[in-house]
Structures are given as structure tokens and as C-alpha cells.
Design a protein around this motif. Structure first.
Motif, PDB file in Angstrom:
ATOM      1  N   LEU A  22      17.178  13.021  39.775  1.00 40.33           N
ATOM      2  CA  LEU A  22      18.042  13.507  41.021  1.00 40.33           C
ATOM      3  C   LEU A  22      19.352  13.741  40.536  1.00 40.33           C
ATOM      4  O   LEU A  22      20.181  14.525  41.298  1.00 40.33           O
ATOM      5  N   CYS A  25      19.839  17.147  40.092  1.00 38.18           N
ATOM      6  CA  CYS A  25      19.991  18.020  41.285  1.00 38.18           C
ATOM      7  C   CYS A  25      21.258  18.027  42.100  1.00 38.18           C
ATOM      8  O   CYS A  25      21.601  18.700  42.779  1.00 38.18           O
ATOM      9  N   VAL A  26      22.246  16.845  41.772  1.00 37.50           N
ATOM     10  CA  VAL A  26      23.448  16.944  42.341  1.00 37.50           C
ATOM     11  C   VAL A  26      24.452  17.736  41.183  1.00 37.50           C
ATOM     12  O   VAL A  26      24.761  17.451  40.172  1.00 37.50           O
ATOM     13  N   VAL A  27      24.865  18.994  42.003  1.00 39.54           N
ATOM     14  CA  VAL A  27      25.687  19.832  41.310  1.00 39.54           C
ATOM     15  C   VAL A  27      27.131  19.921  42.292  1.00 39.54           C
ATOM     16  O   VAL A  27      26.984  20.282  43.435  1.00 39.54           O
ATOM     17  N   VAL A  29      30.159  21.108  43.687  1.00 35.54           N
ATOM     18  CA  VAL A  29      30.205  22.558  44.030  1.00 35.54           C
ATOM     19  C   VAL A  29      31.849  22.900  44.104  1.00 35.54           C
ATOM     20  O   VAL A  29      32.522  22.315  44.466  1.00 35.54           O
TER      21      VAL A  29
END
Lengths: 112, 305
Positions: A22, A25-27, A29
Motif C-alpha cells: 500500500l 501505491c501512495v504517491v 502528487v
């Protein structure tokens, strides 16, 4: 006891793997907004300095777009001499433009 | 028995944490989706035009109530994480954005409308801004659907933003009442600022008559006036330079009174400006200043030499 410990270890391992996946997946922005330390991707944190006191506009203080009947400052009694500017003045042959006159709802004429 | 219960509780807690984590992570990771500023998308580009304004406010609900009551705007709310954003619309057209931002304890900051000027290349604009004495307040960044933007402070300290809109720039049309029609920069050094903005946006700069000791400059591109530059008022020599944006109204006196009735303040009483219509300056209930400008279709004409 051994079974319980094995089950517990498997759960912890699975949880760890899940968290790693997980986290990947946390990018974040873009730059910008800081929301509790997390970049959200909107660049707005620009409140003006506090304490501005507005007003004090004298009778000759104008801010609005120009309209017909006026003159350029460099046309006013300059004897043909160009004033010294930090900027590059518009050529003397260019007349002062106004804002668009054509509205979405029609009327007026569009200049181009 | 106690050990089993304890172990069972830990198991349930772990499962709950596992299932709740994906949801939390999704919310934290969700990028803020902002609508395009032009719908349907346009191929028009008007570098140097003020194409958008955005309010930063500590009370989004109060702002919606105020501007909705004053101009008839409606709002589409959106949220990503703890960021709350409202798109303001008039007759289905986007007229502004509003962002909620808390004023932290002890922080002395004032809510403001931020001016977005059109560019083709935000990163090139950053290079030009730095070369000509500006500071970068927010680095260039891309917002899905909206475009790429950055925020700068000009050499005198006034805050402005640049935007390369993904949906093109709004067409050059006369604003309807309730829409933004004009912008002005009130600054300590109009001459130097004009040179800065000219270097940034390739403006034509017109030097207009003003009272002795004052400057009044006009910035234009595409043969349209885009903004005025004015000296700080004589009685406010130490004021912070700032951009002001003006909403077109039919009656500045009535709209000012309505702004007060809705909890706002009048900063500059309605007064006749050079163009013949009235101009006023008001603040919303949270203190963000903005202008009101009367304009009739017949007033949009060129001064011919």
C-alpha cells in the motif's frame, strides 16, 4: 501454543507485506499544499500578510479600464521627448485598448 | 482463558486495522481533482490574460453563503483528504475556485483572492520570474484536468500565479455581471513592476495620466487591456503591494450595500472612475478584498489617436 504463535507470525508478516504494498501505491502528487505533512497536489498557501489597510484612494486615483476621450501620459506636453521608463513603452502609434466588447450573450462587436 | 481472549482480541484488532488501512490510504493518496477552467475545452491561448482567480479562506461555508448571496454564484464542492475545494459557477460557467485553509493559531495572515495569469509554459515562466527578481512561493506543479501552475511573489512582493490551462484559455469576451472583469496591481513601484510583468508576459505598456507623484500604467496583450498598475495610495505608503480583481456589477452602490448586509465590509466607497462607471472595493466576511466595477457594453471601445 506453537500453532497460535505460527498463526500470529503469519498474520504479522501478511500485515507487513500489505502495508509495504500500500505504501508503494501512495504517491505524493506534485508540490504545493501541505496537509498534515502530506503533499496533496494543490499549490495554495498564499494568504496575504495580515494588517493591510485598504482605501485612501484620492479623487484622481483611477484603476478601471480606459475608455474613449483620454490621452497617454507621454502625449501630454512632452515636446516629443520620450520619458525614461524601466519598461518598454508601447509605440506611440498604438492606441490605448479597452477590454473586450463582445459578450457571450451577443451584442457589441468583437475586435481583432 | 484470559490468554485466549487476549489473543483473540489482538487478532480482531489486527484484522480491523488491516481492513481499515486500505480505505485510509486511499483517502490520503487521492489527488485533488479540480475541474478545467474552460468547458468545453478551447484551443485559445491568451498569454498575459487573467484567466482565473482563487479564494483562500478559513471558512468555505461562509464564503459560499456570502458570494452566493452577492452574485448568485452556485458551488460544486469537492474534497481530497482534508482539503476542501469549491468550484464557483454562474449560469453553468466556472467563475472562480475557493479553497479552505485554516489560519493556524498565532498566524497573522489575511485571506485573499489569488490572480492567475495565462502562460504557455509554467517552467519557462519560473525561469523568467527568477531572472527578473521574483521569488517562487510554490514550485511548478501539475493538477489533473486543471493544468500546470506556479505561484510567485513579484519584485515588490505582490503574490500572483501563472497557469498553463489544460483546457485552453477563456475567450476574450466581455464579462457578464457577476463575473470577473478586471484586475489591478497596487504597488510601491509601478515602473519597475511594469518592466517585470512585461518581461514575463510581453505586455504592451501604456503610460496614462495620473496625479503628480503617482503612476497609472495599463498592461495589454492581443490589443486588449489586461490590467492596470497603480502606485500605492498616498495615505498607504507602507501597504503591501497586491493584486486586486473586480467583479462586473450593474450597480456598485447597491452591491456594496448588499455586501455589508451579508457580513462584508466596504473598503473603498463606490466612486466614479475615469471610464465613467463606479468602482468600489469591499471585503468578504473573512477579510478577503475584491473590487466591484460597473461597466456597460458601450464603454468597451478603443481610444483612437
Amino acid at each position: 501454543m506453537n500453532i497460535s504463535r505460527a498463526r500470529w507470525s503469519a498474520v504479522v508478516t501478511a500485515a507487513g507485506l500489505f502495508a509495504v504494498i500500500l505504501a508503494g501505491c501512495v504517491v505524493p502528487v506534485g508540490g504545493g499544499y501541505e496537509d498534515g505533512g502530506v503533499a496533496i497536489g494543490l499549490g495554495v498557501d498564499y494568504y496575504e500578510p495580515y494588517g493591510a489597510v485598504y482605501g485612501g484612494w484620492g479623487p484622481g486615483y483611477h484603476v478601471a479600464p480606459y475608455r474613449g476621450g483620454g490621452e497617454r501620459r507621454d502625449e501630454r506636453g512632452g515636446g516629443g521627448r520620450e520619458a525614461s521608463h524601466a519598461f518598454r513603452p508601447a509605440p506611440a502609434s498604438h492606441s490605448i485598448p479597452s477590454i473586450p466588447s463582445h459578450s457571450r450573450s451577443g451584442g457589441g462587436s468583437r475586435r481583432h | 482463558m484470559r490468554s485466549f481472549r487476549s489473543s483473540n482480541f489482538a487478532w480482531q484488532a489486527l484484522l480491523a486495522a488491516l481492513f481499515s488501512f486500505p480505505g485510509a490510504a486511499t483517502v490520503a493518496a487521492a489527488p485533488l481533482q479540480l475541474p478545467p477552467i474552460v468547458e468545453p475545452a478551447s484551443v485559445e491561448r491568451h498569454v498575459g490574460k487573467v484567466i482565473f482567480v482563487e479564494l483562500v479562506t478559513p471558512d468555505l461555508g461562509a464564503a459560499e453563503k456570502f458570494y452566493g448571496g452577492l452574485f448568485g454564484w452556485t458551488f460544486r464542492d469537492t474534497q481530497a483528504g482534508t482539503i476542501k475545494y469549491a468550484e464557483a459557477l454562474l449560469d453553468g460557467h466556472t467563475v472562480a475556485g475557493m479553497v479552505h485553509r485554516e489560519v493556524r493559531a498565532g498566524e497573522q495572515r489575511q485571506p485573499a483572492w489569488v490572480t492567475f495569469i495565462a502562460v504557455r509554459d509554467v517552467d519557462a515562466a519560473k525561469t523568467a520570474a527568477l531572472k527578473n527578481g521574483a521569488k517562487v512561493l510554490f514550485e511548478p506543479h501539475t493538477i489533473p484536468q486543471r493544468g500546470r501552475e506556479a505561484i510567485f511573489a513579484d519584485p515588490q512582493g505582490a503574490t500572483f500565479a501563472v497557469l498553463a490551462s489544460s483546457s485552453g484559455d477563456p475567450p476574450d469576451e466581455l464579462a457578464d455581471p457577476g463575473e470577473w472583469i478586471w484586475s489591478s496591481l497596487i504597488t510601491s513601484d509601478p515602473d519597475t513592476d511594469a518592466a517585470f510583468y512585461q518581461a514575463m508576459f510581453d505586455y504592451e505598456v501604456f503610460d496614462l495620466p495620473a496625479d503628480p507623484g503617482f503612476r497609472h500604467l495599463m498592461l495589454a496583450t492581443d490589443n486588449y487591456a489586461r490590467a492596470s498598475l497603480n502606485s500605492l495610495p498616498a495615505s498607504r505608503p507602507n501597504m503591501h503591494p497586491h493584486w486586486l480583481n473586480y467583479v462586473r456589477v450593474d450597480d456598485a452602490v447597491k452591491t456594496s450595500a448588499k455586501a455589508v448586509a451579508l457580513g462584508g465590509r466596504v473598503l473603498v466607497e463606490p466612486r466614479v472612475d475615469r471610464h465613467g462607471g463606479k468602482v468600489a472595493l469591499v471585503a468578504d466576511p473573512m477579510g478577503a478584498p475584491f473590487g466591484l466595477l460597473e461597466w456597460t457594453d458601450a464603454q468597451s471601445k478603443e481610444v483612437t489617436k
